[in-house]
Write a protein that holds these residues in place. Structure first.
Motif, PDB file in Angstrom:
ATOM      1  N   LEU A 148       0.843  -1.187   0.000  1.00  0.00           N
ATOM      2  CA  LEU A 148       0.000   0.000   0.000  1.00  0.00           C
ATOM      3  C   LEU A 148       0.881   1.239   0.000  1.00  0.00           C
ATOM      4  N   PHE A 149       0.500   2.218  -0.833  1.00  0.00           N
ATOM      5  CA  PHE A 149       1.228   3.481  -0.886  1.00  0.00           C
ATOM      6  C   PHE A 149       0.253   4.632  -0.648  1.00  0.00           C
ATOM      7  N   MET A 150       0.693   5.583   0.171  1.00  0.00           N
ATOM      8  CA  MET A 150      -0.078   6.796   0.417  1.00  0.00           C
ATOM      9  C   MET A 150       0.791   7.986   0.042  1.00  0.00           C
ATOM     10  N   ASP A 151       0.326   8.767  -0.923  1.00  0.00           N
ATOM     11  CA  ASP A 151       1.113   9.896  -1.435  1.00  0.00           C
ATOM     12  C   ASP A 151       2.508   9.445  -1.857  1.00  0.00           C
ATOM     13  N   GLY A 152       2.596   8.238  -2.398  1.00  0.00           N
ATOM     14  CA  GLY A 152       3.869   7.715  -2.885  1.00  0.00           C
ATOM     15  C   GLY A 152       4.725   7.039  -1.840  1.00  0.00           C
ATOM     16  N   ASN A 153       4.326   7.105  -0.579  1.00  0.00           N
ATOM     17  CA  ASN A 153       5.097   6.490   0.504  1.00  0.00           C
ATOM     18  C   ASN A 153       4.453   5.170   0.920  1.00  0.00           C
ATOM     19  N   GLU A 154       5.280   4.140   1.084  1.00  0.00           N
ATOM     20  CA  GLU A 154       4.735   2.839   1.450  1.00  0.00           C
ATOM     21  C   GLU A 154       4.236   2.835   2.890  1.00  0.00           C
ATOM     22  N   ILE A 155       3.052   2.263   3.075  1.00  0.00           N
ATOM     23  CA  ILE A 155       2.471   2.057   4.400  1.00  0.00           C
ATOM     24  C   ILE A 155       2.547   0.567   4.698  1.00  0.00           C
ATOM     25  N   GLU A 156       3.247   0.200   5.746  1.00  0.00           N
ATOM     26  CA  GLU A 156       3.424  -1.218   6.052  1.00  0.00           C
ATOM     27  C   GLU A 156       2.126  -1.836   6.554  1.00  0.00           C
ATOM     28  N   LEU A 157       1.774  -2.969   5.955  1.00  0.00           N
ATOM     29  CA  LEU A 157       0.584  -3.712   6.344  1.00  0.00           C
ATOM     30  C   LEU A 157       0.961  -5.149   6.660  1.00  0.00           C
ATOM     31  N   THR A 158       0.260  -5.750   7.614  1.00  0.00           N
ATOM     32  CA  THR A 158       0.358  -7.195   7.772  1.00  0.00           C
ATOM     33  C   THR A 158      -0.459  -7.829   6.651  1.00  0.00           C
ATOM     34  N   TYR A 159      -0.310  -9.121   6.484  1.00  0.00           N
ATOM     35  CA  TYR A 159      -1.010  -9.781   5.387  1.00  0.00           C
ATOM     36  C   TYR A 159      -2.525  -9.682   5.542  1.00  0.00           C
ATOM     37  N   MET A 160      -3.036  -9.873   6.760  1.00  0.00           N
ATOM     38  CA  MET A 160      -4.478  -9.826   6.945  1.00  0.00           C
ATOM     39  C   MET A 160      -5.007  -8.398   6.821  1.00  0.00           C
ATOM     40  N   GLU A 161      -4.216  -7.409   7.217  1.00  0.00           N
ATOM     41  CA  GLU A 161      -4.606  -6.018   6.978  1.00  0.00           C
ATOM     42  C   GLU A 161      -4.718  -5.764   5.477  1.00  0.00           C
ATOM     43  N   TYR A 162      -3.752  -6.292   4.733  1.00  0.00           N
ATOM     44  CA  TYR A 162      -3.787  -6.148   3.274  1.00  0.00           C
ATOM     45  C   TYR A 162      -5.041  -6.800   2.694  1.00  0.00           C
ATOM     46  N   LYS A 163      -5.348  -8.013   3.140  1.00  0.00           N
ATOM     47  CA  LYS A 163      -6.521  -8.722   2.631  1.00  0.00           C
ATOM     48  C   LYS A 163      -7.806  -7.944   2.905  1.00  0.00           C
ATOM     49  N   LEU A 164      -7.912  -7.396   4.107  1.00  0.00           N
ATOM     50  CA  LEU A 164      -9.106  -6.643   4.479  1.00  0.00           C
ATOM     51  C   LEU A 164      -9.220  -5.369   3.648  1.00  0.00           C
ATOM     52  N   LEU A 165      -8.119  -4.641   3.519  1.00  0.00           N
ATOM     53  CA  LEU A 165      -8.151  -3.402   2.752  1.00  0.00           C
ATOM     54  C   LEU A 165      -8.446  -3.674   1.278  1.00  0.00           C
ATOM     55  N   LYS A 166      -7.889  -4.739   0.754  1.00  0.00           N
ATOM     56  CA  LYS A 166      -8.151  -5.108  -0.641  1.00  0.00           C
ATOM     57  C   LYS A 166      -9.635  -5.378  -0.861  1.00  0.00           C
ATOM     58  N   LEU A 167     -10.257  -6.092   0.068  1.00  0.00           N
ATOM     59  CA  LEU A 167     -11.686  -6.384  -0.039  1.00  0.00           C
ATOM     60  C   LEU A 167     -12.494  -5.093  -0.115  1.00  0.00           C
ATOM     61  N   LEU A 168     -12.198  -4.153   0.779  1.00  0.00           N
ATOM     62  CA  LEU A 168     -12.962  -2.905   0.837  1.00  0.00           C
ATOM     63  C   LEU A 168     -12.684  -2.010  -0.367  1.00  0.00           C
ATOM     64  N   MET A 169     -11.406  -1.892  -0.756  1.00  0.00           N
ATOM     65  CA  MET A 169     -11.047  -0.983  -1.850  1.00  0.00           C
ATOM     66  C   MET A 169     -11.482  -1.507  -3.211  1.00  0.00           C
ATOM     67  N   ASN A 170     -11.647  -2.801  -3.336  1.00  0.00           N
ATOM     68  CA  ASN A 170     -12.091  -3.367  -4.611  1.00  0.00           C
ATOM     69  C   ASN A 170     -13.522  -2.970  -4.946  1.00  0.00           C
ATOM     70  N   GLU A 171     -14.308  -2.645  -3.917  1.00  0.00           N
ATOM     71  CA  GLU A 171     -15.700  -2.256  -4.144  1.00  0.00           C
ATOM     72  C   GLU A 171     -16.037  -1.027  -3.301  1.00  0.00           C
ATOM     73  N   PRO A 172     -15.443   0.121  -3.627  1.00  0.00           N
ATOM     74  CA  PRO A 172     -15.713   1.330  -2.838  1.00  0.00           C
ATOM     75  C   PRO A 172     -17.196   1.685  -2.860  1.00  0.00           C
ATOM     76  N   GLY A 173     -17.692   2.061  -1.698  1.00  0.00           N
ATOM     77  CA  GLY A 173     -19.102   2.404  -1.574  1.00  0.00           C
ATOM     78  C   GLY A 173     -19.973   1.245  -1.140  1.00  0.00           C
ATOM     79  N   ARG A 174     -19.493   0.022  -1.323  1.00  0.00           N
ATOM     80  CA  ARG A 174     -20.287  -1.142  -0.914  1.00  0.00           C
ATOM     81  C   ARG A 174     -20.159  -1.351   0.591  1.00  0.00           C
TER      82      ARG A 174
END
Length: 233
Positions: A148-174
């Motif tokens: 994950l990158f914010m304003d070009g800077n990497e934000i460290e995520l654990t694997y499960m944090e990544y999985k959760l964020l991916k789920l939410l970001m794949n369908e914004p608004g849902r």
């Protein structure tokens, strides 16, 4: 490719049982009985998953996971006789991907190990480059490198944090309910007494929100669940 699994556990009896079940699944077991030995092995060879006891000599499991998470997001499963909710929450907050309470069914542990290996090492296999990145406002989720990158800077995520964020970001608004999130991310049946989702939402907000107490990205939909806000026009 054979996967290397590091077992950090000071009970030889438990290790022998785990070895018996896991080695039937084409993995190599590396066994240590202290936290210091675990870090020595981790720093010297490629490890694909760690099974980590908490009550280890020299360095306890909490100290070990903190050190590993400075360098790697590989799957880590805590194995512990400490089964209270606060113990599980602490383990998850420190970056564990799963937590199993002793005594456990070795078949269940084997299934959890297989699930973590499958999730982590199958990600990024798609050759469709149009799906490699999810971009919403100043956030970029790189699905090939699981970063994950914010304003070009990497934000460290654990694997499960990544999985959760991916789920939410794949369908914004849902709006996703807690049970939908848990069953999609952890691939297990949801228990309404389980606050794992709440813990992980809080951790993500601390990493990506300007004010985690007043979130603008991951919104709570009262009585329903959570959603990721759509991009600003």
């Amino acid at each position: 490719m054979m996967k290397n699994i590091l077992i950090a556990e000071d009970s030889k009896e438990i290790v022998d049982v785990i070895r018996l079940y896991l080695e039937a699944n084409d993995v190599k077991i590396i066994e240590v009985n202290s936290g210091k030995q675990a870090m020595d092995v981790f720093n010297k060879m490629q490890i694909h998953l760690v099974l980590l006891d908490i009550m280890l000599p020299e360095m306890n499991g909490y100290e070990v996971i903190k050190e590993i998470r400075k360098k790697s997001n590989i799957p880590i499963i805590f194995m512990s006789a400490k089964g209270q909710d606060e113990d599980k929450i602490l383990g998850l907050n420190l970056g564990a991907d799963d937590y199993i309470v002793k005594p456990f069914n070795p078949l269940e542990l084997t299934a959890r190990v297989s699930a973590q290996l499958r999730r982590f090492y199958s990600l990024g296999a798609s050759s469709d480059t149009s799906l490699e990145q999810i971009k919403i406002n100043n956030l970029v989720l790189d699905q090939r490198e699981c970063k994950l990158f914010m304003d070009g800077n990497e934000i460290e995520l654990t694997y499960m944090e990544y999985k959760l964020l991916k789920l939410l970001m794949n369908e914004p608004g849902r709006v996703f309910t807690k049970s939908q999130i848990f069953e999609n991310v952890w691939d297990e049946e949801y228990s309404y007494a389980d606050n794992t989702v709440t813990v992980y939402i809080s951790k993500l907000r601390e990493k990506i929100e300007v004010d985690s107490k007043n979130p603008k990205l991951i919104k709570t939909v009262r009585g329903l669940g959570y959603k990721f806000e759509k991009a600003n026009n």
